[in-house]
Motif scaffolding. Structure first.
Motif, PDB file in Angstrom:
ATOM      1  N   THR A 183       9.919   6.713  -0.994  1.00 42.48           N
ATOM      2  CA  THR A 183       9.052   6.804   0.182  1.00 42.48           C
ATOM      3  C   THR A 183       8.607   5.443   0.691  1.00 42.48           C
ATOM      4  O   THR A 183       8.144   5.329   1.827  1.00 42.48           O
ATOM      5  CB  THR A 183       7.815   7.665  -0.123  1.00 42.48           C
TER       6      THR A 183
ATOM      7  N   GLN B  61       6.582   1.714   1.105  1.00 38.68           N
ATOM      8  CA  GLN B  61       5.181   1.352   1.272  1.00 38.68           C
ATOM      9  C   GLN B  61       4.670   1.816   2.624  1.00 38.68           C
ATOM     10  O   GLN B  61       5.445   2.057   3.561  1.00 38.68           O
ATOM     11  CB  GLN B  61       4.984  -0.153   1.127  1.00 38.68           C
TER      12      GLN B  61
ATOM     13  N   ALA C 248       1.547   9.105  -5.673  1.00 35.37           N
ATOM     14  CA  ALA C 248       2.141   8.184  -4.702  1.00 35.37           C
ATOM     15  C   ALA C 248       3.191   7.290  -5.350  1.00 35.37           C
ATOM     16  O   ALA C 248       4.248   7.018  -4.760  1.00 35.37           O
ATOM     17  CB  ALA C 248       1.051   7.346  -4.052  1.00 35.37           C
ATOM     18  N   LEU C 249       2.916   6.813  -6.564  1.00 35.49           N
ATOM     19  CA  LEU C 249       3.872   5.959  -7.257  1.00 35.49           C
ATOM     20  C   LEU C 249       5.138   6.741  -7.604  1.00 35.49           C
ATOM     21  O   LEU C 249       6.253   6.235  -7.430  1.00 35.49           O
ATOM     22  CB  LEU C 249       3.241   5.383  -8.522  1.00 35.49           C
TER      23      LEU C 249
ATOM     24  N   ALA D 157       7.205   7.039  -4.516  1.00 34.69           N
ATOM     25  CA  ALA D 157       7.846   5.779  -4.145  1.00 34.69           C
ATOM     26  C   ALA D 157       9.062   5.496  -5.013  1.00 34.69           C
ATOM     27  O   ALA D 157      10.086   4.992  -4.530  1.00 34.69           O
ATOM     28  CB  ALA D 157       6.844   4.627  -4.246  1.00 34.69           C
TER      29      ALA D 157
ATOM     30  N   ARG E  45       0.823  -1.202   0.000  1.00 32.18           N
ATOM     31  CA  ARG E  45       0.000   0.000   0.000  1.00 32.18           C
ATOM     32  C   ARG E  45       0.860   1.256   0.000  1.00 32.18           C
ATOM     33  O   ARG E  45       1.997   1.239   0.473  1.00 32.18           O
ATOM     34  CB  ARG E  45      -0.917   0.033   1.226  1.00 32.18           C
ATOM     35  N   PHE E  46       0.259   2.335  -0.510  1.00 33.24           N
ATOM     36  CA  PHE E  46       0.828   3.673  -0.403  1.00 33.24           C
ATOM     37  C   PHE E  46      -0.094   4.522   0.456  1.00 33.24           C
ATOM     38  O   PHE E  46      -1.286   4.237   0.595  1.00 33.24           O
ATOM     39  CB  PHE E  46       0.961   4.334  -1.779  1.00 33.24           C
ATOM     40  N   ASP E  47       0.485   5.596   1.017  1.00 32.12           N
ATOM     41  CA  ASP E  47      -0.302   6.577   1.767  1.00 32.12           C
ATOM     42  C   ASP E  47      -0.853   7.641   0.828  1.00 32.12           C
ATOM     43  O   ASP E  47      -0.155   8.090  -0.093  1.00 32.12           O
ATOM     44  CB  ASP E  47       0.571   7.281   2.812  1.00 32.12           C
TER      45      ASP E  47
ATOM     46  N   TYR F 144      -2.946   8.059  -7.122  1.00 32.92           N
ATOM     47  CA  TYR F 144      -2.003   6.944  -7.284  1.00 32.92           C
ATOM     48  C   TYR F 144      -0.761   7.386  -8.029  1.00 32.92           C
ATOM     49  O   TYR F 144       0.364   7.028  -7.655  1.00 32.92           O
ATOM     50  CB  TYR F 144      -2.667   5.784  -8.021  1.00 32.92           C
TER      51      TYR F 144
END
Length: 205
Positions: free
Chosen positions: A116, A118, A107-108, A111, A40-42, A104
């Motif tokens: 960053t 998960q 967030a991707l 990452a 998961r991502f925040d 998304y």
């Protein structure tokens, strides 16, 4: 951190995917969809759930399916709607193929380009946080830096990889990890069971 709920979800996520995945040109599996791993991502705003499932259909290969969960429909994203569910705690949730969701994409990009990682998953139990161990690891090979604001999602080219073109970054999501090499550039790699494979990549525009 990602707060999880001990809840009934109807239909279940895998039931939704069993209907939706066969409609994708990049899917190469059967109708009996099983979970392999997930991460998961925040969402910094705390409004959108962001979960990526690794699933297998029958005896087919592992597929990567990023999903976003929203409490209301996402404007202009009907083509990315996987379906709706009834969550016993949160109510109705709209489930999207996350490649069409700007939350998304941001967030991707973070990452991959900023490392960053998960989100830590936890339950609230009698006022305490009960952490759920991750089912897989993700790492980025980029030098730690701030990811640029991605802005709007301008184009999505569905395929394997699926390309997400934003104002500032072009992202690639590998649908069948292990079957497609990531191009040169910043890469997000996943490790689960005895497998290590590229999951996604990013390049500033």
């Amino acid at each position: 951190m990602a707060l999880l709920h001990r809840a009934d979800i109807r239909p279940a996520k895998l039931e939704l995917l069993a209907t939706w995945l066969p409609t994708r040109d990049w899917y190469a599996g059967g109708g009996d969809v099983t979970r392999v791993a997930a991460y998961r991502f925040d969402d910094p705003a705390g409004q959108v759930g962001i979960e990526t499932l690794l699933v297998r259909g029958g005896d087919g290969p592992v597929h990567q399916v990023p999903l976003t969960y929203r409490g209301a429909p996402l404007d202009g994203a009907d083509e990315w709607l996987v379906g709706t569910t009834e969550h016993s705690v949160l109510g109705r949730r709209w489930v999207y193929d996350a490649v069409g969701d700007p939350v998304y994409a941001a967030a991707l990009a973070a990452a991959i380009l900023a490392g960053t990682g998960q989100a830590e998953e936890y339950f609230e139990v009698d006022g305490r946080r009960e952490v759920r161990p991750p089912s897989m690891d993700i790492t980025s090979d980029a030098s730690a830096a701030d990811a640029p604001p991605v802005g709007a999602v301008r184009q999505v080219v569905d395929g394997d990889p699926t390309l997400i073109v934003t104002d500032a970054v072009e992202l690639g999501v590998i649908r069948r990890p292990g079957s497609t090499a990531a191009p040169a550039g910043a890469t997000l790699t996943g490790t689960w069971d005895d497998v290590r494979a590229p999951l996604a990549y990013a390049a500033p525009r």
